[in-house]
Design an enzyme around this catalytic site. Structure first.
Site, PDB file in Angstrom:
ATOM      1  N   GLY A 232      52.448  39.918  33.873  1.00  0.00           N
ATOM      2  CA  GLY A 232      52.122  41.317  34.119  1.00  0.00           C
ATOM      3  C   GLY A 232      50.763  41.704  33.582  1.00  0.00           C
TER       4      GLY A 232
ATOM      5  N   HIS B  45      44.875  38.070  39.099  1.00  0.00           N
ATOM      6  CA  HIS B  45      46.238  37.845  39.604  1.00  0.00           C
ATOM      7  C   HIS B  45      46.300  38.148  41.109  1.00  0.00           C
ATOM      8  CE1 HIS B  45      47.184  38.931  35.281  1.00  0.00           C
ATOM      9  NE2 HIS B  45      47.820  37.780  35.409  1.00  0.00           N
TER      10      HIS B  45
ATOM     11  N   GLU C  17      42.476  41.858  38.980  1.00  0.00           N
ATOM     12  CA  GLU C  17      41.966  41.221  40.205  1.00  0.00           C
ATOM     13  C   GLU C  17      42.229  39.712  40.232  1.00  0.00           C
ATOM     14  OE1 GLU C  17      40.577  42.513  42.934  1.00  0.00           O
ATOM     15  OE2 GLU C  17      41.014  44.476  42.064  1.00  0.00           O
TER      16      GLU C  17
END
Ligand code: PAF
Length: 280
Positions: free
Chosen positions: A31, A37, A35
């Site tokens: 989490g 990911h 950008e």
């Protein structure tokens, strides 16, 4: 995007893809998405019939309980970003859904987990491989996508995949950088304005190594980059090393087939890592 919290719910969403022999692209994350990911999700979209992203802050890979506690968890914002990236399925399990009491894990990673990150964060890669194996068992992906920024992590996972004979293809995607060169990381939001500015020295040291690569010896490049980092303000250097890109062993000459320069440093309470491939 479908959001599911249990193995059962995910299995029933994915069953039609398994039975139609369609490809499943998997992007495991903790989490605090950025950008970097999203570039993994985008690549997975191009290469798969359905894309599953997981968000799970894995307790077993943190050796500092304070680091685990402080780890950012902006879940609403993450969901928004994944929706915008057209991710198909988000797997969002609680700790009890992943770890069910039968959690013993020890895998021989041929020493890959013992140096660089592994030396500074003992047990970290055992925790990473443990959770990635559980996630692979749950998702059964065709391909899994990881960022180059966590270079050692990908090598370690790749070692686990080959040792356990898992049927999944691992894809390494390029590091995504801010306009000024800082590698995107979930930890960047913890940097003060001054630390954020000082953090640029990491990429500059790597660029220095790149620029000297064809003219200087590995020892000289390492000495120059280390010196640059040591005199840079606010940088508490942990390592700068040029290593074999496959084994991560430190090298003495630039004759290996793949070479990578890796750096780790603390800026105040935040620890950052980065790397560049010098020869591929
Ligand atoms: O890179 C990460 O975010 C994590 O180490 C991973 C691979 C999701 C395992 O928890």
């Amino acid at each position: 995007m479908l959001v599911c919290k249990t193995r059962l719910a995910l299995g029933s969403i994915l069953s039609k893809f398994y039975s139609a022999d369609q490809s499943i692209g998997f992007v495991p994350t903790m989490g605090a998405l950025h950008e970097g990911h999203l570039s993994l999700v985008e690549r997975a979209k191009h290469e798969s019939d359905v894309v599953v992203c997981s968000i799970f802050v894995n307790p077993t890979q943190f050796n500092d309980p304070k680091d685990l506690e402080k780890y950012p968890r902006p879940i609403e914002h993450d969901i928004e970003l994944l929706e915008r990236a057209n991710c198909d399925v988000l797997f969002l399990p609680e700790v009890e859904e992943i770890y069910r009491g039968d959690d013993k894990w020890a895998i021989d990673l041929d020493g890959l987990d013992k140096f660089l990150e592994g030396e500074i964060r003992p047990g970290h890669y055992q925790g990473v491989t443990q959770v990635v194996k559980i996630l692979f068992d749950i998702v059964v992906p065709t391909k899994a996508f990881f960022g180059q920024k966590d270079y050692q992590q990908l090598l370690v996972i790749s070692k686990m995949v080959s040792k356990l004979g898992l049927n999944v293809k691992l894809e390494m995607c390029p590091t995504v950088r801010e306009k000024d060169g800082l590698a995107m990381s979930s930890r960047n939001i913890r940097l003060s304005e001054l630390e954020r500015k000082n953090a640029l020295a990491l990429y500059r040291a790597l660029q220095l190594a790149q620029s000297e690569f064809s003219t200087k010896s590995i020892q000289q490049i390492t000495a120059d980059a280390t010196h640059y980092l040591e005199i840079s303000p606010g940088i508490d250097l942990e390592y700068f090393q040029i290593c074999d890109g496959l084994t991560l062993e430190p090298i003495r000459s630039n004759r290996g087939s793949k070479l990578v320069a890796l750096v780790a440093a603390r800026l105040g309470h935040t620890r950052l890592i980065d790397n560049v491939i010098l020869k591929s």
